[in-house]
Design a protein around this motif. Structure first.
Motif, PDB file in Angstrom:
ATOM      1  N   LEU A 137       0.853  -1.185   0.000  1.00  0.00           N
ATOM      2  CA  LEU A 137       0.000   0.000   0.000  1.00  0.00           C
ATOM      3  C   LEU A 137       0.888   1.234   0.000  1.00  0.00           C
ATOM      4  O   LEU A 137       1.710   1.407   0.906  1.00  0.00           O
ATOM      5  N   PRO A 138       0.754   2.109  -0.986  1.00  0.00           N
ATOM      6  CA  PRO A 138       1.598   3.314  -1.005  1.00  0.00           C
ATOM      7  C   PRO A 138       1.415   4.134   0.273  1.00  0.00           C
ATOM      8  O   PRO A 138       0.287   4.333   0.737  1.00  0.00           O
ATOM      9  N   THR A 139       2.502   4.580   0.854  1.00  0.00           N
ATOM     10  CA  THR A 139       2.407   5.453   2.036  1.00  0.00           C
ATOM     11  C   THR A 139       2.177   6.897   1.637  1.00  0.00           C
ATOM     12  O   THR A 139       1.764   7.711   2.461  1.00  0.00           O
ATOM     13  N   VAL A 173      -0.132   9.238   0.329  1.00  0.00           N
ATOM     14  CA  VAL A 173      -1.584   9.186   0.163  1.00  0.00           C
ATOM     15  C   VAL A 173      -2.039   9.806  -1.152  1.00  0.00           C
ATOM     16  O   VAL A 173      -3.107   9.437  -1.669  1.00  0.00           O
ATOM     17  N   GLN A 174      -1.274  10.711  -1.710  1.00  0.00           N
ATOM     18  CA  GLN A 174      -1.666  11.329  -2.968  1.00  0.00           C
ATOM     19  C   GLN A 174      -1.741  10.301  -4.089  1.00  0.00           C
ATOM     20  O   GLN A 174      -2.582  10.408  -4.993  1.00  0.00           O
ATOM     21  N   LEU A 175      -0.880   9.284  -4.035  1.00  0.00           N
ATOM     22  CA  LEU A 175      -0.916   8.225  -5.039  1.00  0.00           C
ATOM     23  C   LEU A 175      -2.240   7.466  -4.983  1.00  0.00           C
ATOM     24  O   LEU A 175      -2.798   7.088  -6.017  1.00  0.00           O
ATOM     25  N   ILE A 176      -2.744   7.224  -3.759  1.00  0.00           N
ATOM     26  CA  ILE A 176      -4.030   6.547  -3.596  1.00  0.00           C
ATOM     27  C   ILE A 176      -5.160   7.439  -4.106  1.00  0.00           C
ATOM     28  O   ILE A 176      -6.053   6.990  -4.834  1.00  0.00           O
ATOM     29  N   SER A 177      -5.099   8.722  -3.746  1.00  0.00           N
ATOM     30  CA  SER A 177      -6.138   9.656  -4.171  1.00  0.00           C
ATOM     31  C   SER A 177      -6.168   9.819  -5.678  1.00  0.00           C
ATOM     32  O   SER A 177      -7.229   9.987  -6.280  1.00  0.00           O
ATOM     33  N   ASP A 178      -4.998   9.761  -6.305  1.00  0.00           N
ATOM     34  CA  ASP A 178      -4.921   9.912  -7.763  1.00  0.00           C
ATOM     35  C   ASP A 178      -5.424   8.670  -8.490  1.00  0.00           C
ATOM     36  O   ASP A 178      -5.951   8.772  -9.602  1.00  0.00           O
ATOM     37  N   ALA A 179      -5.255   7.509  -7.863  1.00  0.00           N
ATOM     38  CA  ALA A 179      -5.555   6.255  -8.553  1.00  0.00           C
ATOM     39  C   ALA A 179      -6.987   5.769  -8.359  1.00  0.00           C
ATOM     40  O   ALA A 179      -7.527   5.080  -9.226  1.00  0.00           O
ATOM     41  N   THR A 221      -2.219   5.221   7.170  1.00  0.00           N
ATOM     42  CA  THR A 221      -2.361   5.738   5.806  1.00  0.00           C
ATOM     43  C   THR A 221      -3.811   6.099   5.505  1.00  0.00           C
ATOM     44  O   THR A 221      -4.097   7.162   4.934  1.00  0.00           O
ATOM     45  N   LEU A 222      -4.753   5.229   5.902  1.00  0.00           N
ATOM     46  CA  LEU A 222      -6.162   5.487   5.603  1.00  0.00           C
ATOM     47  C   LEU A 222      -6.686   6.718   6.327  1.00  0.00           C
ATOM     48  O   LEU A 222      -7.641   7.359   5.866  1.00  0.00           O
TER      49      LEU A 222
END
Length: 249
Positions: free
Chosen positions: A130-132, A134-140, A168-169
């Motif tokens: 899981l990417p730490t 958070v912008q990577l999660i928001s972008d994907a 992270t969440l």
């Protein structure tokens, strides 16, 4: 005399307040379903996974998603709540969403492994980490589904890898959907320094911690419960519309 419908308030003199369950009561209901009504564990997981997918589709219909691709991330724990997340991901794939699963600690339970295989066979990708950032999660992803810790979890005993995952969440900027109990919350008191989901999907009936839920949408997936179970535990569930398996509170 004919019994009221399994989810109907007809026959009651007045509408009673919705029951919020303790951990002990939630476990007693599941035991009743498994032992007295002969539901199978796989059957319950499937029912709940389907209902959770229906809840997600109800709150976040495909046409409403911000991103061009209907991507979402399902984060699964190693116990039953994680298996429900896997079933939810599979149903969302059928509904034409594009789920990705993060399952950092896979269960050795053969039943849960079957749900993993079903997802893999439907070409649902699994993240290796899981990417730490958070912008990577928001972008994907358009949203994240929290299927990490269930009723049986004690927040004071949360260990890695889930400590890092919850950290992270807590920081993500896309909507967060929790299944049954927001991970990191105490089931009965609701006390937590953990995640703050935007959506909560309560399974069977809300747990006591849900009284402290401050998100936008709270849905209940309990329509499948036999009338006698609803009556015995005085659940006072709301009425469901048409053929829907979830209802918004």
């Amino acid at each position: 005399m004919e019994k009221p419908g399994c989810n109907s308030p007809h026959g009651k003199k007045e509408i009673q307040p919705l029951r919020y369950l303790s951990r002990e009561e939630a476990e007693a209901i599941e035991k009743e379903l498994l032992e007295e009504f002969r539901f199978g564990q796989q059957q319950l997981i499937e029912i709940w996974g389907h209902a959770c997918a229906m809840a997600v589709a109800k709150v976040f219909p495909l046409r409403s998603l911000a991103k061009k691709q209907p991507t979402l991330l399902v984060v699964c724990g190693c116990e039953q709540n994680g298996a429900i997340g896997l079933a939810c991901a599979r149903h969302l794939r059928v509904f034409e969403y594009e789920p990705t699963v993060f399952y950092p600690k896979r269960s050795s339970n053969p039943l849960y492994r079957d749900f993993t295989t079903q997802c893999e066979k439907m070409d649902i990708p699994f993240l290796s980490y899981l990417p730490t950032e958070v912008q990577l999660i928001s972008d994907a992803y358009n949203l994240v589904i929290d299927a990490i810790l269930g009723v049986e979890a004690n927040p004071g005993e949360v260990a890695e890898p889930y400590i890092g995952v919850l950290a992270t969440l807590k920081q993500i900027r896309v909507p967060l959907v929790s299944l049954d109990v927001p991970s990191g919350w105490d089931v009965e008191t609701g006390s937590s320094d953990g995640i703050s989901p935007d959506v909560l999907v309560s399974l069977a009936a809300p747990k006591q911690c849900a009284t402290r839920f401050m998100g936008k949408h709270h849905l209940v997936a309990g329509r499948f419960l036999p009338y006698d179970v609803q009556k015995k535990f005085e659940l006072n569930l709301p009425e469901y519309t048409g053929t829907e398996c979830v209802v918004s509170l």
